[in-house]
Motif scaffolding. Structure first.
Motif, PDB file in Angstrom:
ATOM      1  N   GLY A 168     -45.261  52.367 -77.978  1.00  0.00           N
ATOM      2  CA  GLY A 168     -46.181  53.325 -77.373  1.00  0.00           C
ATOM      3  C   GLY A 168     -45.423  54.309 -76.510  1.00  0.00           C
ATOM      4  O   GLY A 168     -44.250  54.105 -76.185  1.00  0.00           O
ATOM      5  N   SER A 233     -54.240  53.433 -73.231  1.00  0.00           N
ATOM      6  CA  SER A 233     -54.585  53.819 -74.600  1.00  0.00           C
ATOM      7  C   SER A 233     -53.354  54.126 -75.443  1.00  0.00           C
ATOM      8  O   SER A 233     -53.444  54.250 -76.662  1.00  0.00           O
ATOM      9  N   ASP A 234     -52.175  54.237 -74.786  1.00  0.00           N
ATOM     10  CA  ASP A 234     -50.943  54.517 -75.525  1.00  0.00           C
ATOM     11  C   ASP A 234     -49.796  53.668 -74.968  1.00  0.00           C
ATOM     12  O   ASP A 234     -48.701  54.165 -74.733  1.00  0.00           O
ATOM     13  N   ASP A 236     -49.515  49.844 -75.989  1.00  0.00           N
ATOM     14  CA  ASP A 236     -49.169  48.941 -77.096  1.00  0.00           C
ATOM     15  C   ASP A 236     -50.452  48.511 -77.770  1.00  0.00           C
ATOM     16  O   ASP A 236     -51.191  47.682 -77.229  1.00  0.00           O
ATOM     17  N   PRO A 237     -50.772  49.061 -78.931  1.00  0.00           N
ATOM     18  CA  PRO A 237     -52.063  48.755 -79.578  1.00  0.00           C
ATOM     19  C   PRO A 237     -52.217  47.293 -79.975  1.00  0.00           C
ATOM     20  O   PRO A 237     -53.343  46.843 -80.220  1.00  0.00           O
ATOM     21  N   HIS A 238     -51.104  46.541 -80.041  1.00  0.00           N
ATOM     22  CA  HIS A 238     -51.203  45.134 -80.419  1.00  0.00           C
ATOM     23  C   HIS A 238     -51.760  44.256 -79.302  1.00  0.00           C
ATOM     24  O   HIS A 238     -52.158  43.124 -79.546  1.00  0.00           O
ATOM     25  N   THR A 240     -53.781  45.678 -76.433  1.00  0.00           N
ATOM     26  CA  THR A 240     -54.756  46.384 -75.606  1.00  0.00           C
ATOM     27  C   THR A 240     -55.991  46.682 -76.448  1.00  0.00           C
ATOM     28  O   THR A 240     -56.044  46.358 -77.627  1.00  0.00           O
ATOM     29  N   GLY A 241     -56.989  47.328 -75.834  1.00  0.00           N
ATOM     30  CA  GLY A 241     -58.143  47.777 -76.604  1.00  0.00           C
ATOM     31  C   GLY A 241     -59.439  47.071 -76.260  1.00  0.00           C
ATOM     32  O   GLY A 241     -59.494  46.189 -75.397  1.00  0.00           O
ATOM     33  N   GLU A 366     -66.300  52.245 -77.917  1.00  0.00           N
ATOM     34  CA  GLU A 366     -64.988  52.889 -77.949  1.00  0.00           C
ATOM     35  C   GLU A 366     -65.077  54.325 -77.441  1.00  0.00           C
ATOM     36  O   GLU A 366     -64.205  54.790 -76.698  1.00  0.00           O
ATOM     37  N   ASN A 370     -63.080  55.801 -74.138  1.00  0.00           N
ATOM     38  CA  ASN A 370     -62.139  56.914 -74.266  1.00  0.00           C
ATOM     39  C   ASN A 370     -62.542  58.117 -73.419  1.00  0.00           C
ATOM     40  O   ASN A 370     -61.693  58.926 -73.050  1.00  0.00           O
TER      41      ASN A 370
END
Length: 456
Positions: A168, A233-234, A236-238, A240-241, A366, A370
């Motif tokens: 990220g 949000s930028d 580590d998508p693995h 977070t979220g 989502e 955002n």
């Protein structure tokens, strides 16, 4: 972030999947034993020139920790350096660039929580006078570049900082430049955990909005009210979220274990050292196929470590962590646990809060998440209303929950007073970041260094 004290070598080896579920099951408690844990981070600066102090310099981070021993705190060392403290009020630890964190003790009510916070801030202020440092309650450094910030001597941080840019663009900002307030809460059963997790995750954007307090980057407005939240949000998508599977009917401990097994590892801790396993698979570790430690299987402490390396806005270990808020001053440190305890620790309040958000689609959740970093309470919620409208309803439910708890302070007052700072925010429609921006564009005349006058 967590601090390890044991060697990691003596823990039981994980032989079955049951051992992976055990920490969550062990967290189940009867309602009478539910407690509140509050964690809050502070930015540290030198009073004479506003620098972020290094670990080793005179009056730096090491000296702050050493001076805290005068208040009964016991040192925790890594490779001969004090990197944390433990005591009756929990633990004091260091974030990567020297942000000072209190991980408070599990307490029975919010009066105790706020007293604990007051004791801690009183202690660090006294030490600050000795060391020539001050402390800021913000969500993010308002004027520091990454390069201007020190890195603390903790082994896990070197591994993480090397890995972050590979997954990220803003992970190093998360580590070096941000501060948060977090609340840890208990549950009675798997079903209770799932209900609290869903409700908490759906309402994290509201917490982010109410506590938004990071509108500046490197001395200028950054276009956000909670840039700290945007950073996630930028990162580590693995790890977070918004975690869509949490809202599935079959969500429980097993689904959380499956998620965590898919979160890439950072490290393994053995004999006082952190071994780099960044990007490797805990599933492979279970099979004895971890490249970083060929032929070895994980120990229970390895799983506990791994559980601390996912960063969604609600996280499950042996308790639930509510993680969506920017750092802030004393009154807001007390307000965040009040907000969540009122919603989560009374069954009628929890049901009412879930009723408000249960019909939202994953896309709507989502979209809201955002929008909030930029718009805060002006973000639109499903149905065409503003988040500010939802905030009024949610705060009313939280107040009802706190009233029903009936936990009284020494003066006979219940816990609802801790929500007053949030009531003021909603009534005015201006979150903390917007007030900072008003001052920046007004009486500060564009001088962001004036933030330092608003230290703890």
């Amino acid at each position: 972030m967590s601090t390890r004290e044991d060697s990691g070598s003596a823990d039981p080896v994980i032989e079955s999947r049951d051992q992976l579920v055990a920490p969550m099951q062990a967290g189940e408690k009867p309602k009478a034993d539910w407690r509140i844990g509050t964690e809050h981070e502070k930015l540290v600066y030198k009073r004479d020139d506003f620098r972020a102090p290094s670990y080793d310099e005179n009056g730096g981070i090491r000296d702050i920790l050493l001076n805290m021993q005068d208040f009964g705190w016991e040192p925790v060392e890594e490779n001969g350096k004090v990197i944390a403290l433990k005591g009756s009020d929990g633990a004091v630890s260091l974030e990567p660039a020297g942000q000072l964190e209190l991980s408070g003790a599990p307490l029975e009510n919010l009066h105790e929580t706020c007293n604990e916070t007051g004791r801690h801030l009183s202690q660090v202020k006294e030490i600050g006078e000795k060391c020539g440092v001050g402390f800021l309650g913000l969500g993010m450094w308002h004027d520091k570049t990454r390069e201007e910030l020190p890195v603390m001597p903790k082994g896990r941080y070197g591994i993480m900082m090397n890995h972050m840019p590979k997954v990220g663009n803003l992970g190093l900002d998360m580590m070096l430049r941000t501060c948060t307030i977090q609340v840890n809460l208990d549950y009675s059963s798997e079903a209770d955990m799932a209900k609290k997790f869903r409700t908490g995750l759906a309402l994290q954007p509201l917490a982010t909005a109410l506590f938004a307090n990071s509108p500046f980057t490197e001395g200028k407005p950054n276009g956000y009210l909670s840039y700290r939240s945007h950073i996630w949000s930028d990162t580590d998508p693995h790890r977070t979220g918004m975690l869509p599977f949490v809202f599935d009917d079959d969500f429980g401990y097993e689904r959380w274990v499956d998620y965590m097994l898919d979160v890439p590892m950072y490290f393994v801790y053995r004999d006082g050292q952190y071994i780099d396993a960044a990007g490797q698979s805990f599933r492979d570790f279970l099979n004895g196929d971890l490249p970083a430690m060929p032929g070895e299987k994980p120990r229970e402490g390895d799983w506990w470590d791994h559980l601390s390396t996912a960063f969604p806005e609600v996280r499950l270990k042996s308790f639930l962590e509510m993680r969506g808020a920017d750092g802030g001053p004393w009154s807001r440190i007390c307000a965040l646990p009040a907000f969540w305890v009122g919603l989560m620790y009374d069954e009628a309040a929890l049901d009412a809060a879930w009723e408000l958000v249960k019909d939202w689609t994953m896309e709507e959740r989502e979209t809201l998440r955002n929008a909030v970093p930029k718009l805060a309470l002006d973000a639109e919620i499903p149905g065409g209303h503003k988040l500010r409208d939802l905030a009024k309803d949610v705060l009313a439910i939280s107040r009802q929950g706190l009233t029903a708890r009936g936990r009284l302070g020494q003066s006979g007052d219940n816990e609802t007073g801790f929500l007053s700072t949030l009531d003021e925010i909603v009534e005015s429609g201006k979150v903390p970041a917007q007030r900072l921006l008003d001052m920046y564009h007004g009486e500060w005349n564009g001088d962001v260094s004036r933030v330092y006058k608003y230290s703890f």
